[in-house]
Design an enzyme around this catalytic site. Structure first.
Site, mmCIF file in Angstrom:
data_model
loop_
_atom_site.group_PDB
_atom_site.id
_atom_site.type_symbol
_atom_site.label_atom_id
_atom_site.label_comp_id
_atom_site.label_asym_id
_atom_site.label_seq_id
_atom_site.Cartn_x
_atom_site.Cartn_y
_atom_site.Cartn_z
ATOM 1 N N GLU A 8 0.929 -1.194 0.063
ATOM 2 C CA GLU A 8 -0.137 0.017 -0.144
ATOM 3 C C GLU A 8 0.714 1.228 0.032
ATOM 4 O O GLU A 8 0.437 2.204 -0.563
ATOM 5 C CB GLU A 8 -0.978 0.065 1.357
ATOM 6 N N ASP A 95 -2.294 -5.233 3.462
ATOM 7 C CA ASP A 95 -2.518 -5.876 4.844
ATOM 8 C C ASP A 95 -3.498 -6.816 4.916
ATOM 9 O O ASP A 95 -4.225 -7.259 4.135
ATOM 10 C CB ASP A 95 -2.948 -4.611 5.540
ATOM 11 N N ASP A 97 -6.071 -7.557 6.850
ATOM 12 C CA ASP A 97 -7.442 -7.466 7.191
ATOM 13 C C ASP A 97 -8.569 -7.444 5.981
ATOM 14 O O ASP A 97 -7.769 -7.526 5.001
ATOM 15 C CB ASP A 97 -7.566 -6.315 8.118
ATOM 16 N N GLU A 99 -9.899 -4.695 4.858
ATOM 17 C CA GLU A 99 -9.474 -3.491 3.885
ATOM 18 C C GLU A 99 -8.407 -3.823 3.050
ATOM 19 O O GLU A 99 -8.128 -3.658 1.881
ATOM 20 C CB GLU A 99 -9.021 -2.389 4.755
ATOM 21 N N TYR A 322 0.964 -6.152 13.135
ATOM 22 C CA TYR A 322 0.108 -5.161 12.545
ATOM 23 C C TYR A 322 -0.916 -4.378 13.337
ATOM 24 O O TYR A 322 -1.168 -5.157 14.542
ATOM 25 C CB TYR A 322 -0.718 -6.199 11.506
ATOM 26 N N ARG A 324 -3.845 -3.105 13.370
ATOM 27 C CA ARG A 324 -5.416 -3.366 13.384
ATOM 28 C C ARG A 324 -5.838 -4.728 13.553
ATOM 29 O O ARG A 324 -5.691 -5.612 12.738
ATOM 30 C CB ARG A 324 -6.048 -2.795 11.969
ATOM 31 N N HIS A 369 -3.822 -12.223 13.412
ATOM 32 C CA HIS A 369 -3.381 -13.288 13.954
ATOM 33 C C HIS A 369 -2.680 -12.969 15.456
ATOM 34 O O HIS A 369 -3.029 -13.839 16.250
ATOM 35 C CB HIS A 369 -2.164 -13.796 13.198
#
Length: 839
Positions: A8, A95, A97, A99, A322, A324, A369
């Site tokens: 990203e 990422d 998730d 999103e 990560y 989030r 995770h």
């Protein structure tokens, strides 16, 4: 074989690039490459005449979304397509998730690769994690993509359907949101509770007692057979003692407390009971997104948005996992690393006997995770990594919390002492830390564990039953019950998570949105709802109660989780929500006809037959008393601070015109003290058709009650000359401008500090301020981050005419009243884009 890896951001790309073998090229998509059209002008020409195009979702065609590629992403897409031509395989490393899964899916839809596609997933950017992700790739998870798309469509349907109704019935420019409206309602409800609250007063006694060389405090507990009343005994609706305890407690007023004090001073103070109990305290689990936001707000004073921005940077640079996540789970590797660090730094006795394993209760925790922790298996400190500023502070609390969760329990001892004197009983509670355990590293809400340990102890001198104590001091203390506290960002995040509203990864955006929309202002780190929020909440509560109902919104989140898990179908859910018999579309059409705007107001002041309404230029009081009188309400006045007395003052000022405060000696013109939409100010004369009267705002911290005739003359005499600069010969002046009090030399301005008085500052102090090398004057305040187009820095600066943001040669002013600490890269990019469009 040549492989293209897409992530990203440029920062993430640079970090990953260092862990990949030869043959891998890493490029950044700069976030989402396409989205629903943000405005009508972005709708493609062939869809402009379609009725559904305004929504960006074709509800009649199975809710098909209309995706467009924003202008600023076309160059990015072109570059990615060029790189794709040279590749034999495509790796999507966005990422982990929903999103991130969605970004990967959109990249495939836009780039249309003809080569093999592999989805690599990792929750930390370390060499080991990246290599493992390369060998364990998978395809795109369509269920996660569908859950994210459903969420996006839901948000668009609510926002773009209900918001236009608010424009018609309340005021232009307002917005509703699937989650933001619930957050706003929580704040309004709390403010309403504060407004309905009635304070109660009670008194008690505090004794300073001594035994040998030790002293301690004790509080009056009971007199005779009655317990002394405390705050918990009052009814918040009446300010009086609750009926249920009225005959069980003794309510003391000041006179009675003083009389009792004089009587007890002559008595003998004897220890009649000692009760000791030991307690173990276990460490908190490692951070999730929500708990990190809460603790960073409490401990570091960081907003949820700033916390996520800094955490994103730490993650993308490979320092933390990560950010989030709803999970409190730690990998076996992380547990081993934390326990090793504990043993090396603090000794084996500080390590828990067995590894602590935490389990997540949240249903949405499958998206990530692990908890947020330092990346890798070395657990380096912030100092060892060379971090600075906010990155240092945020990483530091993540490091401490991770270690703490694998440390031994803290052992505490509580001792309750009962002291009798005549017919009264006093009590004192001592607290001693026998073994600090995890508190040696981490204390919630504290920045320094060593200092916090001292603060947590309340030590008593050695005491025994039968000891006679010396009375050193006995004082009567008055108390007032307090209304429920306003939410801080930390408290609101905690409440949203508890109610299951939204997801922690969205909280920063939600809190930022309700502030940007004018529904909330920040006062001393507290979130205060505005009159606009009260009016919008009234309409939603009366006509769309589901949209501000926490249980309804929490159920929507559960449905989205079910869709992500494949346990629910997205299309029937959307159809029922929007097109069903009681669907949102039908409700809005019906309410558009039935809602009378006159029935929508912020507050009703029944004592004076007045209402607070919202107009094009802000809130105002309206009173009908033979004729209609309207008076503007200052933006700085919170709903909870508008009482009948203040409302009558504003109405009287509007009805009778301003009261003459005195006369300006130099001209003989009248001076007025007035209240405007931006707060109180003094005005000289009445002006005429050709010129406006001179006005000066009151300095920060000065209220209308503080203004004397002399102060008014001083304020209306600004700017005032202080003298000349001995070096340059330029005139030095002091005055009040758009951004507050200042001193000026030529074209150079310098803000006064909170300790300076614009009416009293002298030449020497002005020269001292002007000669200081202030980072907020004529220079960069801070870097906001990289611009998505060229990766160059976007900066927040202070200039001659106030603060502005800068990218390359483009400058954009920061809107008036903006909290500079709350300026983010996202806001800066928006202002810069608006500036380009105007150019």
């Amino acid at each position: 074989m040549r492989r293209l890896v897409i992530v990203e951001s440029p920062t993430k790309a640079r970090t990953i690039r260092g862990f990949l073998p030869k043959g891998y090229t890493v490029e950044a998509s700069m976030g989402h490459v396409r989205d629903l059209p943000p405005s009508a002008k972005e709708i493609p020409e062939k869809y402009k005449n379609e009725e559904w195009a305004r929504l960006g979702v074709n509800v009649e065609a199975d809710f098909e979304p209309l995706y467009i590629i924003p202008a600023d992403k076309k160059k990015v897409i072109k570059n990615l397509k060029e790189k794709l031509k040279e590749a034999d395989e495509l790796y999507l490393a966005t990422d982990e998730d929903r999103e991130g899964e969605s970004i990967g899916w959109h990249l495939v839809e836009v780039l249309k690769p003809t080569i093999p596609i592999k989805r690599m997933v990792f929750h930390e950017i370390t060499e080991e994690a990246i290599r493992e992700a390369l060998t364990n790739t998978r395809g795109i998870d369509e269920q996660l993509v569908r859950a994210q798309e459903t969420r996006r469509i839901l948000d668009r349907l609510v926002g773009y359907t209900v918001s236009p109704l608010l424009w018609k019935k309340v005021s232009p420019g307002l917005s509703a949101g699937r989650v933001q409206s619930v957050a706003m309602a929580m704040l309004v409800e709390r403010e309403a509770e504060r407004m309905a609250f009635h304070s109660g007063t009670y008194w008690d006694l505090r004794a300073l007692l001594a035994k040998a060389k030790g002293t301690f405090n004790a509080i009056l507990d009971s007199v005779g057979d009655k317990r002394v009343a405390s705050g918990k005994d009052f009814d918040e609706n009446t300010g009086k003692i609750k009926d249920s305890v009225k005959n069980k407690v003794l309510l003391l007023d000041e006179k009675e407390a003083d009389k009792l004090r004089e009587r007890l001073k002559k008595g003998t103070w004897t220890v009649t009971d000692l009760e000791t109990r030991d307690q173990k305290r276990t460490p908190p689990p490692p951070f999730t997104t929500s708990t990190l936001q809460q603790e960073a707000n409490r401990k570091l004073g960081m907003s949820a948005r700033d916390t996520m921005r800094v955490a994103q940077s730490l993650y993308e640079n490979g320092y933390i996992t990560y950010m989030r996540t709803d999970s409190v789970n730690l990998s076996s590797q992380a547990i081993e690393a934390a326990r090793s660090a504990i043993e090396q730094r603090y000794g084996k006795e500080y390590m828990s006997q067995t590894p602590r394993v935490y389990r997540t209760k949240s249903k949405g925790a499958q998206e990530a995770h692990e908890a947020i922790r330092p990346a890798g298996n070395k657990m380096p400190t912030a100092h060892e990594l060379g971090l600075k500023g906010r990155e240092y502070k945020l990483y530091d609390i993540i490091w401490k919390r991770t270690l703490a969760c694998q440390m031994a329990d803290a052992h505490q001892r509580f001792t309750t002492v009962t002291i009798d004197v005549e017919d009264a009983i006093f009590k004192s509670i001592g607290k001693q830390i026998i073994f600090p355990g995890f508190l040696r590293v981490y204390v919630e809400g504290s920045d320094d564990p060593d200092e916090a340990l001292e603060d947590q102890e309340t030590l008593l001198p050695p005491l025994s039953v039968g000891d006679v104590l010396d009375l050193r001091e006995l004082e009567a203390i008055g108390h007032e019950t307090k209304p429920p506290a306003r939410f801080t960002e930390a408290a609101l995040v905690q409440e949203l998570e508890k109610e299951g509203v939204g997801r922690p990864s969205t909280y920063a955006t939600i809190i930022g949105t309700i502030q940007e929309r004018g529904y909330v202002i920040k006062q001393s780190n507290r979130l205060v709802p505005t009159f606009v929020a009260f009016a919008v909440n009234r309409l939603l509560q009366q006509h769309f109660p589901d949209l501000v109902n926490t249980k309804f919104t929490a159920h929507m989140e559960e449905m989205l989780d079910d869709i992500a898990e494949g346990d629910a179908e997205w299309l029937p859910y959307l159809s029922d929500f929007y097109l069903g018999e009681d669907g949102l579309e039908h409700q809005v059409i019906e309410k558009d006809q039935s809602i009378n705007p006159r029935d929508i107001f912020a507050l009703s002041l029944d004592e004076i037959d007045a209402k607070v309404r919202i107009g094009r230029y802000g809130p105002y009081i309206e009173q009908e008393n033979g004729e209609i009188i309207r008076a503007s309400i200052p933006e700085t006045l919170a709903p909870g601070e508008l009482d009948v007395e203040e409302a009558e003052r504003l109405l009287k000022q509007k009805d009778e015109g301003p009261t003459v405060f005195g006369y300006f000696p130099a001209t003989g013109e009248p001076m007025y003290l007035l209240e405007g939409p931006y707060g109180p100010y003094v005005q000289l004369g009445d002006g005429d058709d050709k010129s406006k009267p001179k006005r000066t705002s009151l300095p920060k911290g000065m209220g209308p009650q503080d203004v004397t005739k002399e102060i008014a003359i001083g304020l209306l005499s600004l700017p005032r000359p202080l003298g000349t600069d001995p070096e340059s010969g330029e005139v030095i002046e002091a005055g009040i401008g758009r951004y507050g009090p200042y001193v000026k030399r030529g074209k150079t301005f310098q803000s006064l500090t909170d300790d300076d008085d614009v009416l009293a500052v002298d030449l020497d102090r002005a020269l001292e301020l002007l000669n200081q090398k202030s980072t907020r004057q004529g220079g960069v305040i801070r870097e906001l981050g990289e611009h998505p187009e060229d990766s160059s820095q976007v900066t927040l600066n202070n200039g001659r005419y106030g603060p502005y943001v800068r990218h390359g040669k483009t400058n954009a002013s920061v809107p008036r009243g903006t909290d500079l600490d709350a300026v983010t890269l996202e806001k800066a990019l928006q202002w810069l884009e608006e500036k380009k469009k105007k150019a």
